[in-house]
Design a protein around this motif. Structure first.
Motif, PDB file in Angstrom:
ATOM      1  N   GLU B 329      56.618  34.609  29.982  1.00  0.00           N
ATOM      2  CA  GLU B 329      56.831  34.344  31.398  1.00  0.00           C
ATOM      3  C   GLU B 329      55.484  34.114  32.066  1.00  0.00           C
ATOM      4  OE1 GLU B 329      59.345  37.206  33.266  1.00  0.00           O
ATOM      5  OE2 GLU B 329      61.002  36.771  31.898  1.00  0.00           O
ATOM      6  N   VAL B 330      55.505  33.311  33.103  1.00  0.00           N
ATOM      7  CA  VAL B 330      54.245  32.944  33.773  1.00  0.00           C
ATOM      8  C   VAL B 330      54.262  33.487  35.187  1.00  0.00           C
ATOM      9  CG1 VAL B 330      52.766  31.022  34.466  1.00  0.00           C
ATOM     10  CG2 VAL B 330      54.181  30.834  32.400  1.00  0.00           C
ATOM     11  N   GLU B 331      53.158  34.089  35.611  1.00  0.00           N
ATOM     12  CA  GLU B 331      53.067  34.534  37.002  1.00  0.00           C
ATOM     13  C   GLU B 331      51.634  34.348  37.489  1.00  0.00           C
ATOM     14  OE1 GLU B 331      54.560  38.529  36.288  1.00  0.00           O
ATOM     15  OE2 GLU B 331      52.521  39.316  36.425  1.00  0.00           O
ATOM     16  N   ALA B 332      51.470  34.404  38.800  1.00  0.00           N
ATOM     17  CA  ALA B 332      50.125  34.275  39.365  1.00  0.00           C
ATOM     18  C   ALA B 332      49.286  35.483  38.946  1.00  0.00           C
ATOM     19  CB  ALA B 332      50.216  34.193  40.884  1.00  0.00           C
ATOM     20  N   ALA B 333      47.997  35.250  38.754  1.00  0.00           N
ATOM     21  CA  ALA B 333      47.100  36.357  38.419  1.00  0.00           C
ATOM     22  C   ALA B 333      47.018  37.315  39.604  1.00  0.00           C
ATOM     23  CB  ALA B 333      45.716  35.830  38.065  1.00  0.00           C
ATOM     24  N   THR B 334      46.878  38.593  39.285  1.00  0.00           N
ATOM     25  CA  THR B 334      46.836  39.607  40.343  1.00  0.00           C
ATOM     26  C   THR B 334      45.386  39.973  40.660  1.00  0.00           C
ATOM     27  OG1 THR B 334      46.878  41.344  38.688  1.00  0.00           O
ATOM     28  CG2 THR B 334      49.012  40.590  39.524  1.00  0.00           C
ATOM     29  N   ASP B 335      45.177  40.722  41.728  1.00  0.00           N
ATOM     30  CA  ASP B 335      43.834  41.218  42.060  1.00  0.00           C
ATOM     31  C   ASP B 335      43.261  42.010  40.894  1.00  0.00           C
ATOM     32  OD1 ASP B 335      43.944  40.033  44.481  1.00  0.00           O
ATOM     33  OD2 ASP B 335      44.525  41.832  45.600  1.00  0.00           O
ATOM     34  N   GLU B 336      44.132  42.728  40.233  1.00  0.00           N
ATOM     35  CA  GLU B 336      43.708  43.519  39.084  1.00  0.00           C
ATOM     36  C   GLU B 336      43.164  42.616  37.970  1.00  0.00           C
ATOM     37  OE1 GLU B 336      45.892  46.811  36.257  1.00  0.00           O
ATOM     38  OE2 GLU B 336      46.857  46.259  38.167  1.00  0.00           O
ATOM     39  N   ASP B 337      43.877  41.498  37.739  1.00  0.00           N
ATOM     40  CA  ASP B 337      43.399  40.540  36.737  1.00  0.00           C
ATOM     41  C   ASP B 337      41.996  40.054  37.105  1.00  0.00           C
ATOM     42  OD1 ASP B 337      45.735  40.515  35.143  1.00  0.00           O
ATOM     43  OD2 ASP B 337      46.704  39.088  36.505  1.00  0.00           O
ATOM     44  N   PHE B 338      41.836  39.689  38.375  1.00  0.00           N
ATOM     45  CA  PHE B 338      40.517  39.195  38.819  1.00  0.00           C
ATOM     46  C   PHE B 338      39.447  40.267  38.660  1.00  0.00           C
ATOM     47  CE2 PHE B 338      42.952  35.818  40.911  1.00  0.00           C
ATOM     48  CZ  PHE B 338      42.130  34.721  40.664  1.00  0.00           C
ATOM     49  N   ALA B 339      39.825  41.509  38.965  1.00  0.00           N
ATOM     50  CA  ALA B 339      38.846  42.594  38.891  1.00  0.00           C
ATOM     51  C   ALA B 339      38.311  42.745  37.474  1.00  0.00           C
ATOM     52  CB  ALA B 339      39.494  43.891  39.370  1.00  0.00           C
ATOM     53  N   LYS B 340      39.155  42.430  36.499  1.00  0.00           N
ATOM     54  CA  LYS B 340      38.719  42.565  35.106  1.00  0.00           C
ATOM     55  C   LYS B 340      37.797  41.430  34.673  1.00  0.00           C
ATOM     56  CE  LYS B 340      42.710  45.116  33.361  1.00  0.00           C
ATOM     57  NZ  LYS B 340      44.024  44.938  32.752  1.00  0.00           N
ATOM     58  N   VAL B 345      35.245  33.706  40.321  1.00  0.00           N
ATOM     59  CA  VAL B 345      34.934  33.853  41.747  1.00  0.00           C
ATOM     60  C   VAL B 345      36.052  33.183  42.542  1.00  0.00           C
ATOM     61  CG1 VAL B 345      33.217  33.505  43.546  1.00  0.00           C
ATOM     62  CG2 VAL B 345      32.501  33.761  41.147  1.00  0.00           C
ATOM     63  N   LYS B 346      36.907  33.982  43.054  1.00  0.00           N
ATOM     64  CA  LYS B 346      38.103  33.494  43.750  1.00  0.00           C
ATOM     65  C   LYS B 346      37.741  32.464  44.818  1.00  0.00           C
ATOM     66  CE  LYS B 346      42.393  35.954  44.695  1.00  0.00           C
ATOM     67  NZ  LYS B 346      42.939  37.189  45.257  1.00  0.00           N
ATOM     68  N   GLY B 347      38.382  31.311  44.772  1.00  0.00           N
ATOM     69  CA  GLY B 347      38.126  30.258  45.745  1.00  0.00           C
ATOM     70  C   GLY B 347      37.015  29.311  45.305  1.00  0.00           C
ATOM     71  N   TYR B 348      36.259  29.708  44.287  1.00  0.00           N
ATOM     72  CA  TYR B 348      35.116  28.873  43.844  1.00  0.00           C
ATOM     73  C   TYR B 348      35.098  28.726  42.326  1.00  0.00           C
ATOM     74  CZ  TYR B 348      33.839  29.711  48.653  1.00  0.00           C
ATOM     75  OH  TYR B 348      33.865  29.768  50.013  1.00  0.00           O
ATOM     76  N   ILE B 349      36.280  28.825  41.708  1.00  0.00           N
ATOM     77  CA  ILE B 349      36.343  28.757  40.251  1.00  0.00           C
ATOM     78  C   ILE B 349      36.153  27.310  39.800  1.00  0.00           C
ATOM     79  CG2 ILE B 349      37.818  29.116  38.217  1.00  0.00           C
ATOM     80  CD1 ILE B 349      39.196  31.345  39.852  1.00  0.00           C
ATOM     81  N   GLY B 350      35.332  27.146  38.785  1.00  0.00           N
ATOM     82  CA  GLY B 350      35.075  25.821  38.261  1.00  0.00           C
ATOM     83  C   GLY B 350      35.630  25.675  36.860  1.00  0.00           C
ATOM     84  N   PRO B 351      35.515  24.485  36.296  1.00  0.00           N
ATOM     85  CA  PRO B 351      36.009  24.245  34.937  1.00  0.00           C
ATOM     86  C   PRO B 351      35.488  25.307  33.979  1.00  0.00           C
ATOM     87  CG  PRO B 351      35.366  22.193  35.918  1.00  0.00           C
ATOM     88  CD  PRO B 351      34.970  23.267  36.890  1.00  0.00           C
ATOM     89  N   TRP B 352      36.274  25.716  33.126  1.00  0.00           N
ATOM     90  CA  TRP B 352      36.061  26.899  32.330  1.00  0.00           C
ATOM     91  C   TRP B 352      36.581  26.577  30.951  1.00  0.00           C
ATOM     92  CZ3 TRP B 352      33.975  30.950  34.984  1.00  0.00           C
ATOM     93  CH2 TRP B 352      33.854  32.164  34.301  1.00  0.00           C
ATOM     94  N   SER B 353      35.988  27.072  29.944  1.00  0.00           N
ATOM     95  CA  SER B 353      36.562  26.867  28.620  1.00  0.00           C
ATOM     96  C   SER B 353      36.408  28.133  27.834  1.00  0.00           C
ATOM     97  CB  SER B 353      35.861  25.718  27.907  1.00  0.00           C
ATOM     98  OG  SER B 353      34.654  26.183  27.353  1.00  0.00           O
TER      99      SER B 353
END
Lengths: 592, 592
Positions: B329-340, B345-353
């Motif tokens: 199942e797919v869901e939006a990432a949570t604040d907890e996910d970001f904290a890890k 950088v929320k709002g400034y994420i660039g291409p990532w691999s």
């Protein structure tokens, strides 16, 4: 319609299924009617489904003739209604229970009294709405401890269950009779001989109940019947109670040492040897009073001991005793039970009551003491003295001991008098075909189904419940209609009307068989046509015999002379007829 | 047949059921077709069962015409086959699971691929046995999280599920086409307009899949279609991928400070204000690359983050993304996910691999980076620089960043080009009527269904699966055929052919209505006759409109002049006709 075997989804098996204990199971699997999915759970293959549909059609027609309307309930039902009637618990392990994703309790319904009651409560409110009979043909579930005998006792099974609703007892009698009449018509149409036997109504809380049994030595139910027309299953049989005898003038009871006489036989032998009767007649087991300790296990697991006194020439019939104590289960007392009651001297137990032992030590625990109906006041008995190695002689019921109650506890034997005075009974075996039941007001009371009567007064509705196991009946018909080669269906439920077999490799044979199949189809018959090109005649005949369509037409070598063979699978007779006369020959066999 | 309303088990309700969210649910309950037993679980009352039986008959006839044979599997099935294909787990909470008295695991089947596969494996062994199509009409179970819309999404529902078995891909194509043709005939006979849309086949492991949708604004499914004939549900829509562009000669990427631009709109505004294009064209959202962090939740609960890059003028369509990652199942990432992941950088994420960030800090964890198909090599983007308040301009796909894969992730909007070149698509809504599916060899492989081919070689069988929700279709027909007074059934599935209403208290009226009912019955029509003696004409008309039999005949005051009224419920037209001409008038309406 013509169904060609070359493309039909039908495969017969050479081997008997290893788990098949009864003929119907073995043949229905081998002939490609059903396949096992789990213990007591089967899938229906095309040819099996056709037979099932025919039985269902007959049932539907007779239900409509009885004025019953068809509905359909889900198998998955919530716990609450079954909780209200106590059946959520009473069914014990036989109920498939489950929870949904929110943790709410559900069950797979073994029978639908509760939800039918609630449906009528939901929609009806006046006596003017009644009578009402509604039914469904539906797949039910019971988690049998040992599913066996194929469809005869499965865990999933198709049942026609009807329910009647009336507001007077007379109304219930009429609704009951209407269903009972429909059952007679159904079984007659299905070609099933039946006996209507009185059944125990107690467990379902009702007042009148009868079972339709097919009498057969391989039946799993025992019933009794008299030449005078009485019939009952063993659980419902009631003992003819002898008259009480005068107590006055009977000799006082005497206790004797009777060492090493823990069984009825040793006791009778010792009595005849050591304490013979004055009049010279020998003591027999019937002169002794046997006291049997049983344990009643209630639904919540609590265990209560009872002692049952019965004549020494009878045994306790646990099934009959269970009727009296339902929904508790009954079992023999264990050594542990005895250990807890040192006053119970195994082999020498005497009449006992909740007031304590009549003879010997007083028990520390009150144990109910119940008597077989034959032990009437004034009867004299040799029985245990509640002391090791001692018995009492001439103990008189009503003078020396009394009981806490009477219970139908002992085995019924051939020659016992029928309770209706119609003479001695014989024992027979039968297969249950259907069951009609006057439930009375038990369910309506538990679930609050009331209507306003003519006087504007709320009255509780009285109900009936009427069941036919559709898949069970199919298996019963298979069980009764077969030979060592396979099934032999009656015309009314046969999967096809005629089985046409083309044998050999000659094109003329297949052309003739094509033509015959078309002719039969045009005449409105449902034809299974074995048109398989490269299968030997032997295999084709074997399959035809196994599958059991009652009329078989064979197009073979005789075709060149304008002849085919018509085979009555029921009698085994084969007849050569002119190809042009096949329709007539088949029609003749269909009219037999 | 004449069914008299005075005794028929039919009660209409004045009030709408409180839990009814859709018209079909509301009307089917009010008009006495169904009754709720539990959330998403219904009982069928006599009049409802009649409509259901008519739909089933049409389905059966067309299945037979397609050469499919009917079988019937139990709803209760053992765990093992579903374990073997992984569906015991994959179904998650939607599966009703239970245990028998011995603790063995069972389920209530939501669909039967496994056991059909095993049945054929059990009985068939050669290519000569194939092709085979078998089906059942059977009650299925799914523990929906939020059962709603009455029969449109229940937890118990009746389904026709067919399965085809072939040993070549061409065979599967033919079997698939045969079922697809049968579906067209079925929906045509049921009077249901339909669109055949490409559906996602991935989740079931198959290769080709189409859904039959009825286009209606109240439908719960969204699909797209082009004027040129393309149609697909949104999950199956594939993006037209632009050509890659030459990278050579493109300007190098430049990082700019873009404070306070966490959203696409703020970024576009800042870009136009601070860093306008050389050629004067305004930057738009389509020039930005949005990087969205999603969490994939596997069946065993493990959580994996992925980042999806897509043009800023599009949104992520979770349903479309889920197709790619099923069964997770797919869901939006949570604040907890970001904290890890402090590198995100929320709002400034660039291409990532998985090799780490292209720009900015390297992530401590490898996170998969996937791209929308539109982000082809040579495209230039404004996107996050992986630093607070900074974006990079002119970042070139294929030069400055690459991805771990491509995923259909973004919303489809009107005007998007159809993948088959048939022009721009529009979005529409529809109700699902049926589904045809090329399963391919997934189930046969998992369960070992192989046959010997012409060369004596074992080959894995290829399968199709074809479903029609019988109860869902009934509800769909009800949903589409009603007005503010009640249901208006099409003739093909109406519970009765004619509804005869006797109004008033005049004996002559009832005599005439009796006569008309008899005449209609003799003509082979199925008649519902409102013979209730003390019910007002208004109530009778209201019931007739609610119940929805399409042709109504009213015997009322006109009877004394030899006239009755014939009412076409579909058009609302009422016509006075001579009593003797009723049959003709009814026949005329039936031919419309």
């Amino acid at each position: 319609m013509v169904t060609r075997l070359s493309t039909y989804f039908l495969r017969t098996l050479r081997e008997d299924p290893s788990d098949a204990e009864v003929t119907s199971h073995r043949l229905l699997v081998r002939a490609g009617y059903i396949r096992r999915q789990a213990p007591g759970v089967f899938a229906w293959l095309p040819i099996g489904l056709k037979v099932k549909a025919k039985i269902e059609t007959i049932v539907r027609e007779e239900m409509a003739a009885a004025g019953a309307f068809e509905v359909h309930f889900p198998a998955l039902l919530p716990r609450e209604p079954y909780e209200a009637t106590g059946r959520w618990e009473e069914y014990g392990d036989a109920l498939f229970r489950l929870q949904d994703r929110k943790g709410a309790d559900y069950l797979l319904a073994p029978t639908h009294e509760e939800v039918f009651t609630l449906l009528v409560k939901d929609l009806y409110s006046s006596y003017k709405d009644l009578p009402l009979s509604i039914y469904q043909i539906q797949d039910k579930y019971r988690d049998e401890a040992r599913p066996r005998a194929g469809l005869l006792r499965g865990r999933e099974f198709t049942m026609k269950d009807a329910y009647s609703f009336d507001y007077t007892d007379e109304g219930l009698d009429a609704s009951y009779q209407s269903q009972r009449d429909a059952y007679e018509r159904i079984f007659t149409r299905l070609g099933l001989e039946y006996v209507i036997v009185k059944a125990d109504a107690g467990a379902m809380g009702g007042s009148r109940s009868e079972e339709f049994l097919h009498p057969t030595p391989v039946g799993e139910d025992t019933f009794v019947r008299s030449a005078g027309g009485y019939a009952a299953n063993v659980e419902a049989f009631t003992t003819v109670v002898p008259e009480a005898r005068p107590i006055e003038g009977l000799a006082p009871a005497v206790v004797h040492d009777t060492p090493d006489t823990p069984t009825i036989q040793t006791l009778v032998d010792a009595a005849n040897a050591e304490h013979p009767r004055d009049d010279g007649r020998a003591w027999t087991a019937a002169d002794t009073l046997k006291n049997v300790v049983l344990a009643l296990v209630a639904l919540d697991g609590t265990r209560e001991l009872v002692i049952i006194g019965l004549p020494g020439d009878r045994d306790v019939d646990l099934k009959r005793v269970e009727v009296a104590f339902a929904p508790a289960e009954v079992e023999a007392a264990t050594d542990e039970d005895f250990a807890k009651h040192p006053g119970l001297v195994k082999g020498y137990i005497g009449p006992w009551s909740t007031a304590g032992a009549v003879l010997g030590e007083e028990s520390s625990t009150k144990i109910r003491y119940l008597l077989d109906p034959r032990v009437v006041d004034g009867t004299e008995w040799i029985t245990g003295a509640n002391e090791q190695g001692r018995h009492v002689f001439g103990l008189v019921a009503g003078r020396d001991f009394t009981a806490d109650g009477v219970v139908e506890s002992s085995t019924v034997v051939a020659g016992d008098p029928a309770p209706d005075g119609s003479g001695p009974v014989e024992l027979a075996r039968g297969m249950e075909l259907g069951h009609v039941f006057q439930l009375g007001r038990k369910y309506a009371e538990a679930l609050g189904l009331k209507v306003l009567d003519e006087n504007g007064k709320l009255v509780t509705v009285t109900m009936g419940s009427y069941g036919i196991g559709v898949t069970r009946i199919l298996a019963t018909i298979a069980e009764l209609n077969n030979d060592d080669k396979g099934l032999v269906w009656p015309l009314t439920v046969a999967p096809f009307d005629v089985h046409v077999v083309a044998t050999g490799r000659d094109a003329a044979v297949f052309e003739t068989a094509d033509w015959i199949s078309d002719q039969l189809e045009t005449a409105g018959l449902d034809v299974l046509y074995d048109d398989r090109p490269k299968v030997s005649p032997g295999v084709k005949f074997g399959d035809a015999e196994l599958v059991g369509v009652p009329i078989i037409v064979i197009a073979g070598r005789g075709v060149s002379e304008g002849l085919v063979e018509v085979w009555d699978r029921r009698t085994g007779e084969r007849e050569q007829v002119a190809t042009a006369d096949v329709l007539d020959a088949v029609a003749r066999l269909r009219s037999v």
